[in-house]
Design an enzyme around this catalytic site. Sequence first.
Site, PDB file in Angstrom:
ATOM      1  N   ASP A  15       6.271   0.814   5.366  1.00 17.06           N
ATOM      2  CA  ASP A  15       5.322   1.453   4.459  1.00 17.06           C
ATOM      3  C   ASP A  15       4.153   0.476   4.271  1.00 17.06           C
ATOM      4  O   ASP A  15       4.314  -0.733   4.496  1.00 17.06           O
ATOM      5  CB  ASP A  15       6.021   1.735   3.126  1.00 17.06           C
ATOM      6  CG  ASP A  15       5.071   2.212   2.049  1.00 17.06           C
ATOM      7  OD1 ASP A  15       4.259   3.111   2.345  1.00 17.06           O
ATOM      8  OD2 ASP A  15       5.137   1.686   0.919  1.00 17.06           O
ATOM      9  N   ASP A  17       1.324   0.564   1.374  1.00 15.03           N
ATOM     10  CA  ASP A  17       0.962   0.188   0.003  1.00 15.03           C
ATOM     11  C   ASP A  17       2.178  -0.326  -0.761  1.00 15.03           C
ATOM     12  O   ASP A  17       3.137   0.417  -0.968  1.00 15.03           O
ATOM     13  CB  ASP A  17       0.368   1.400  -0.731  1.00 15.03           C
ATOM     14  CG  ASP A  17      -0.911   1.912  -0.064  1.00 15.03           C
ATOM     15  OD1 ASP A  17      -1.878   1.144  -0.016  1.00 15.03           O
ATOM     16  OD2 ASP A  17      -0.919   3.055   0.413  1.00 15.03           O
ATOM     17  N   GLY A  61       4.295   7.014  -3.190  1.00 18.81           N
ATOM     18  CA  GLY A  61       4.740   7.230  -1.814  1.00 18.81           C
ATOM     19  C   GLY A  61       4.465   8.612  -1.265  1.00 18.81           C
ATOM     20  O   GLY A  61       4.551   8.823  -0.058  1.00 18.81           O
ATOM     21  N   ARG A  64      -1.098  12.793  -1.431  1.00 19.52           N
ATOM     22  CA  ARG A  64      -1.870  12.942  -2.662  1.00 19.52           C
ATOM     23  C   ARG A  64      -1.609  14.269  -3.393  1.00 19.52           C
ATOM     24  O   ARG A  64      -1.236  14.282  -4.563  1.00 19.52           O
ATOM     25  CB  ARG A  64      -3.350  12.840  -2.294  1.00 19.52           C
ATOM     26  CG  ARG A  64      -4.213  12.238  -3.334  1.00 19.52           C
ATOM     27  CD  ARG A  64      -5.646  12.161  -2.809  1.00 19.52           C
ATOM     28  NE  ARG A  64      -5.777  11.237  -1.689  1.00 19.52           N
ATOM     29  CZ  ARG A  64      -6.752  11.296  -0.778  1.00 19.52           C
ATOM     30  NH1 ARG A  64      -7.676  12.229  -0.845  1.00 19.52           N
ATOM     31  NH2 ARG A  64      -6.803  10.408   0.190  1.00 19.52           N
ATOM     32  N   SER A 139      -0.966   7.541   3.015  1.00 14.67           N
ATOM     33  CA  SER A 139      -2.379   7.369   2.693  1.00 14.67           C
ATOM     34  C   SER A 139      -3.289   7.753   3.848  1.00 14.67           C
ATOM     35  O   SER A 139      -3.026   7.449   4.998  1.00 14.67           O
ATOM     36  CB  SER A 139      -2.641   5.909   2.314  1.00 14.67           C
ATOM     37  OG  SER A 139      -4.015   5.712   2.098  1.00 14.67           O
ATOM     38  N   ASN A 141      -6.183   6.501   3.804  1.00 13.20           N
ATOM     39  CA  ASN A 141      -7.029   5.312   3.899  1.00 13.20           C
ATOM     40  C   ASN A 141      -6.337   4.179   4.657  1.00 13.20           C
ATOM     41  O   ASN A 141      -6.832   3.055   4.693  1.00 13.20           O
ATOM     42  CB  ASN A 141      -7.376   4.812   2.491  1.00 13.20           C
ATOM     43  CG  ASN A 141      -8.045   5.886   1.656  1.00 13.20           C
ATOM     44  OD1 ASN A 141      -9.040   6.463   2.071  1.00 13.20           O
ATOM     45  ND2 ASN A 141      -7.486   6.185   0.497  1.00 13.20           N
ATOM     46  N   ASP A 197       8.832   0.610  -0.708  1.00 11.40           N
ATOM     47  CA  ASP A 197       8.898   0.213  -2.115  1.00 11.40           C
ATOM     48  C   ASP A 197       8.997   1.423  -3.040  1.00 11.40           C
ATOM     49  O   ASP A 197       9.157   1.256  -4.248  1.00 11.40           O
ATOM     50  CB  ASP A 197       7.677  -0.628  -2.518  1.00 11.40           C
ATOM     51  CG  ASP A 197       6.386   0.178  -2.487  1.00 11.40           C
ATOM     52  OD1 ASP A 197       6.249   1.054  -1.607  1.00 11.40           O
ATOM     53  OD2 ASP A 197       5.526  -0.051  -3.354  1.00 11.40           O
TER      54      ASP A 197
HETATM   55 MG   LIG Z   1       4.491   2.181  -1.061  1.00 13.39          MG
END
Ligand SMILES: [Mg+2]
Length: 252
Positions: A15, A17, A61, A64, A139, A141, A197
Amino acid sequence: MYLGLPESVRACLFDLDGVITKTAVVHKAAWKETFDDFLRGRDGEGFRPFGDDDYDRYVDGRPRADGVRAFLDSRGIRLPEGGEDDPPDRLSVHGLGNRKNELLLEKIRKEGVEAYPASVRYVRAVRDAGLRTAVVSSSRNCRDVLASVGIEELFDVRIDGVVAAERSLPGKPAPDTFLAAARDLGVDAAASAVFEDALAGMDAGRSGHFGYVVGVDRVGQARELREHGADTVVTDLEELLLPDAADLEGPP
Ligand SMILES: [Mg+2]
Protein backbone atom coordinates in the site's frame (compact mmCIF):
# COMPACT_ATOMS: atom_id res chain seq x y z
CA MET A 1 19.14 -11.24 3.89
CA TYR A 2 16.47 -11.75 6.51
CA LEU A 3 13.16 -10.20 5.37
CA GLY A 4 10.77 -11.47 8.05
CA LEU A 5 8.63 -13.29 5.47
CA PRO A 6 7.80 -16.95 4.84
CA GLU A 7 10.24 -18.51 2.35
CA SER A 8 7.41 -19.13 -0.13
CA VAL A 9 6.87 -15.40 -0.72
CA ARG A 10 8.04 -14.28 -4.20
CA ALA A 11 6.30 -10.90 -4.45
CA CYS A 12 5.53 -8.00 -2.10
CA LEU A 13 2.47 -5.80 -2.64
CA PHE A 14 2.72 -2.49 -0.81
CA ASP A 15 0.00 0.00 0.00
CA LEU A 16 1.22 3.58 -0.52
CA ASP A 17 -0.32 6.05 1.95
CA GLY A 18 0.77 5.19 5.48
CA VAL A 19 2.99 2.29 4.44
CA ILE A 20 5.51 3.80 2.01
CA THR A 21 4.77 7.52 2.40
CA LYS A 22 3.73 9.63 5.38
CA THR A 23 0.56 10.71 3.59
CA ALA A 24 -2.07 8.85 5.62
CA VAL A 25 -2.14 11.70 8.15
CA VAL A 26 -2.65 14.22 5.35
CA HIS A 27 -5.55 12.17 3.94
CA LYS A 28 -7.11 11.97 7.39
CA ALA A 29 -6.83 15.74 7.92
CA ALA A 30 -8.36 16.47 4.49
CA TRP A 31 -11.27 14.08 5.17
CA LYS A 32 -11.90 15.60 8.60
CA GLU A 33 -12.01 19.14 7.24
CA THR A 34 -14.35 18.07 4.41
CA PHE A 35 -16.82 16.15 6.58
CA ASP A 36 -16.77 18.59 9.52
CA ASP A 37 -17.55 21.51 7.18
CA PHE A 38 -20.36 19.49 5.63
CA LEU A 39 -21.81 18.38 9.00
CA ARG A 40 -21.55 21.90 10.45
CA GLY A 41 -23.46 23.27 7.47
CA ARG A 42 -26.11 20.61 7.90
CA ASP A 43 -26.50 20.31 11.70
CA GLY A 44 -25.15 23.64 12.98
CA GLU A 45 -22.42 24.11 15.59
CA GLY A 46 -23.68 21.18 17.72
CA PHE A 47 -22.67 18.73 14.93
CA ARG A 48 -20.95 15.43 15.75
CA PRO A 49 -17.47 15.74 14.27
CA PHE A 50 -15.73 13.17 12.08
CA GLY A 51 -13.47 11.14 14.41
CA ASP A 52 -10.46 8.83 14.21
CA ASP A 53 -12.76 5.82 14.46
CA ASP A 54 -14.80 7.02 11.49
CA TYR A 55 -11.61 7.34 9.47
CA ASP A 56 -10.35 3.85 10.36
CA ARG A 57 -13.69 2.14 9.80
CA TYR A 58 -15.26 3.84 6.83
CA VAL A 59 -12.69 5.79 4.87
CA ASP A 60 -9.06 4.70 5.23
CA GLY A 61 -7.79 2.70 2.26
CA ARG A 62 -11.01 2.86 0.23
CA PRO A 63 -11.55 4.61 -3.09
CA ARG A 64 -12.69 8.19 -2.53
CA ALA A 65 -16.40 7.89 -3.41
CA ASP A 66 -16.73 4.58 -1.52
CA GLY A 67 -15.34 6.31 1.59
CA VAL A 68 -17.86 9.17 1.31
CA ARG A 69 -20.76 6.73 0.89
CA ALA A 70 -19.66 4.49 3.79
CA PHE A 71 -19.24 7.40 6.21
CA LEU A 72 -22.52 9.13 5.28
CA ASP A 73 -24.27 5.78 5.53
CA SER A 74 -22.95 5.32 9.09
CA ARG A 75 -24.68 8.62 10.00
CA GLY A 76 -27.87 7.76 8.15
CA ILE A 77 -27.25 10.56 5.62
CA ARG A 78 -28.09 10.17 1.93
CA LEU A 79 -26.72 12.48 -0.73
CA PRO A 80 -27.21 12.31 -4.49
CA GLU A 81 -24.39 10.45 -6.23
CA GLY A 82 -23.59 13.33 -8.59
CA GLY A 83 -20.94 12.99 -11.28
CA GLU A 84 -17.16 12.63 -11.17
CA ASP A 85 -16.75 16.21 -12.41
CA ASP A 86 -18.95 17.75 -9.70
CA PRO A 87 -17.46 20.98 -8.35
CA PRO A 88 -16.06 20.71 -4.79
CA ASP A 89 -18.91 22.77 -3.33
CA ARG A 90 -21.69 20.53 -4.69
CA LEU A 91 -23.54 18.54 -2.01
CA SER A 92 -23.17 15.14 -3.64
CA VAL A 93 -21.02 12.04 -3.04
CA HIS A 94 -18.59 13.08 -5.76
CA GLY A 95 -18.73 16.76 -4.77
CA LEU A 96 -17.56 15.91 -1.23
CA GLY A 97 -14.95 13.52 -2.63
CA ASN A 98 -13.62 16.23 -4.94
CA ARG A 99 -13.55 18.73 -2.07
CA LYS A 100 -11.44 16.25 -0.08
CA ASN A 101 -9.07 15.79 -3.00
CA GLU A 102 -8.73 19.55 -3.44
CA LEU A 103 -7.82 19.94 0.25
CA LEU A 104 -5.42 16.97 0.03
CA LEU A 105 -3.53 18.40 -2.93
CA GLU A 106 -3.39 21.81 -1.23
CA LYS A 107 -1.87 20.26 1.89
CA ILE A 108 0.59 18.17 -0.13
CA ARG A 109 1.67 21.24 -2.10
CA LYS A 110 2.18 23.19 1.11
CA GLU A 111 3.75 20.48 3.29
CA GLY A 112 5.37 18.23 0.68
CA VAL A 113 5.49 14.43 0.82
CA GLU A 114 7.95 12.30 2.71
CA ALA A 115 8.62 8.58 2.46
CA TYR A 116 9.29 6.47 5.54
CA PRO A 117 13.07 5.87 5.26
CA ALA A 118 12.73 2.37 6.76
CA SER A 119 10.07 1.47 4.17
CA VAL A 120 12.34 2.55 1.33
CA ARG A 121 15.19 0.48 2.83
CA TYR A 122 12.87 -2.51 3.17
CA VAL A 123 11.60 -2.33 -0.43
CA ARG A 124 15.21 -2.14 -1.65
CA ALA A 125 16.16 -5.15 0.51
CA VAL A 126 13.24 -7.13 -0.90
CA ARG A 127 14.29 -6.31 -4.48
CA ASP A 128 17.95 -7.12 -3.74
CA ALA A 129 16.75 -10.52 -2.55
CA GLY A 130 15.17 -11.11 -5.99
CA LEU A 131 11.52 -10.65 -5.00
CA ARG A 132 9.16 -8.66 -7.21
CA THR A 133 7.36 -5.55 -5.96
CA ALA A 134 4.13 -3.68 -6.63
CA VAL A 135 2.44 -0.61 -5.20
CA VAL A 136 -1.32 -1.05 -4.71
CA SER A 137 -3.20 2.12 -3.80
CA SER A 138 -6.77 3.39 -4.05
CA SER A 139 -5.36 6.85 -4.67
CA ARG A 140 -5.53 8.52 -8.05
CA ASN A 141 -2.57 10.62 -6.95
CA CYS A 142 -0.31 7.58 -6.46
CA ARG A 143 1.96 8.22 -9.43
CA ASP A 144 2.54 11.89 -8.57
CA VAL A 145 3.23 11.06 -4.94
CA LEU A 146 5.78 8.39 -5.92
CA ALA A 147 7.41 10.77 -8.39
CA SER A 148 7.59 13.58 -5.84
CA VAL A 149 9.73 11.41 -3.55
CA GLY A 150 11.63 9.85 -6.47
CA ILE A 151 10.86 6.20 -5.78
CA GLU A 152 8.84 5.13 -8.85
CA GLU A 153 11.59 2.73 -9.90
CA LEU A 154 11.21 0.68 -6.70
CA PHE A 155 8.00 -0.94 -7.99
CA ASP A 156 7.69 -3.29 -10.98
CA VAL A 157 3.92 -2.79 -11.13
CA ARG A 158 1.56 0.01 -10.06
CA ILE A 159 -2.16 -0.60 -9.51
CA ASP A 160 -3.70 2.66 -8.31
CA GLY A 161 -7.01 4.49 -8.50
CA VAL A 162 -6.39 5.41 -12.14
CA VAL A 163 -5.55 1.84 -13.25
CA ALA A 164 -8.43 0.42 -11.20
CA ALA A 165 -10.89 2.74 -12.97
CA GLU A 166 -9.47 1.81 -16.40
CA ARG A 167 -9.85 -1.90 -15.63
CA SER A 168 -13.12 -1.54 -13.67
CA LEU A 169 -11.59 -3.13 -10.57
CA PRO A 170 -13.47 -2.64 -7.28
CA GLY A 171 -11.25 -1.01 -4.66
CA LYS A 172 -10.29 -2.15 -1.16
CA PRO A 173 -11.75 -3.84 0.89
CA ALA A 174 -12.30 -6.00 -2.23
CA PRO A 175 -9.10 -7.93 -3.02
CA ASP A 176 -9.19 -7.22 -6.78
CA THR A 177 -6.49 -4.52 -6.94
CA PHE A 178 -4.02 -6.67 -4.99
CA LEU A 179 -4.91 -9.73 -7.11
CA ALA A 180 -4.33 -7.69 -10.30
CA ALA A 181 -0.90 -6.64 -9.02
CA ALA A 182 0.09 -10.25 -8.26
CA ARG A 183 -1.16 -11.35 -11.68
CA ASP A 184 0.79 -8.58 -13.44
CA LEU A 185 3.90 -9.71 -11.56
CA GLY A 186 3.25 -13.31 -12.60
CA VAL A 187 3.10 -14.54 -9.01
CA ASP A 188 0.26 -16.45 -7.29
CA ALA A 189 -1.59 -14.74 -4.44
CA ALA A 190 -0.43 -17.58 -2.18
CA ALA A 191 3.18 -16.57 -2.89
CA SER A 192 2.53 -12.85 -2.38
CA ALA A 193 2.71 -10.75 0.78
CA VAL A 194 0.43 -7.74 1.38
CA PHE A 195 1.66 -4.70 3.36
CA GLU A 196 -1.15 -2.47 4.61
CA ASP A 197 -1.97 0.06 7.33
CA ALA A 198 -5.75 0.20 6.78
CA LEU A 199 -8.43 -2.15 8.05
CA ALA A 200 -9.93 -2.20 4.54
CA GLY A 201 -6.53 -3.38 3.27
CA MET A 202 -6.41 -6.18 5.85
CA ASP A 203 -9.83 -7.36 4.69
CA ALA A 204 -8.56 -7.38 1.09
CA GLY A 205 -5.52 -9.42 2.15
CA ARG A 206 -7.67 -11.97 3.90
CA SER A 207 -10.37 -12.40 1.26
CA GLY A 208 -7.75 -12.60 -1.52
CA HIS A 209 -6.04 -15.53 0.25
CA PHE A 210 -2.60 -13.98 0.09
CA GLY A 211 0.33 -15.93 1.49
CA TYR A 212 1.17 -13.41 4.19
CA VAL A 213 -0.37 -10.16 5.44
CA VAL A 214 1.73 -7.57 7.25
CA GLY A 215 -0.23 -4.98 9.23
CA VAL A 216 1.63 -1.68 9.59
CA ASP A 217 0.48 0.04 12.73
CA ARG A 218 1.18 3.78 12.63
CA VAL A 219 -1.68 4.84 14.94
CA GLY A 220 -1.94 2.25 17.74
CA GLN A 221 -4.51 -0.09 16.19
CA ALA A 222 -2.51 -3.35 16.35
CA ARG A 223 -5.44 -5.27 17.82
CA GLU A 224 -7.83 -4.18 15.08
CA LEU A 225 -5.28 -5.01 12.38
CA ARG A 226 -4.96 -8.53 13.79
CA GLU A 227 -8.74 -8.91 14.03
CA HIS A 228 -8.94 -7.97 10.35
CA GLY A 229 -6.48 -10.67 9.32
CA ALA A 230 -2.88 -9.49 9.84
CA ASP A 231 -0.44 -12.40 10.20
CA THR A 232 1.98 -10.04 11.89
CA VAL A 233 1.88 -6.40 12.98
CA VAL A 234 4.87 -4.03 12.95
CA THR A 235 5.11 -0.32 13.68
CA ASP A 236 7.82 0.14 11.07
CA LEU A 237 9.04 -2.13 8.23
CA GLU A 238 12.54 -1.99 9.73
CA GLU A 239 11.35 -4.49 12.36
CA LEU A 240 11.00 -7.13 9.66
CA LEU A 241 14.73 -6.93 8.91
CA LEU A 242 15.66 -7.79 12.50
CA PRO A 243 15.14 -11.39 13.57
CA ASP A 244 14.02 -11.28 17.20
CA ALA A 245 13.66 -13.85 19.93
CA ALA A 246 10.27 -15.02 18.65
CA ASP A 247 11.88 -16.08 15.38
CA LEU A 248 14.29 -18.47 17.10
CA GLU A 249 11.45 -20.99 16.88
CA GLY A 250 11.79 -20.85 13.11
CA PRO A 251 10.68 -18.65 10.24
CA PRO A 252 7.05 -17.49 10.27
MG1 LIG B 1 -2.89 3.19 3.62
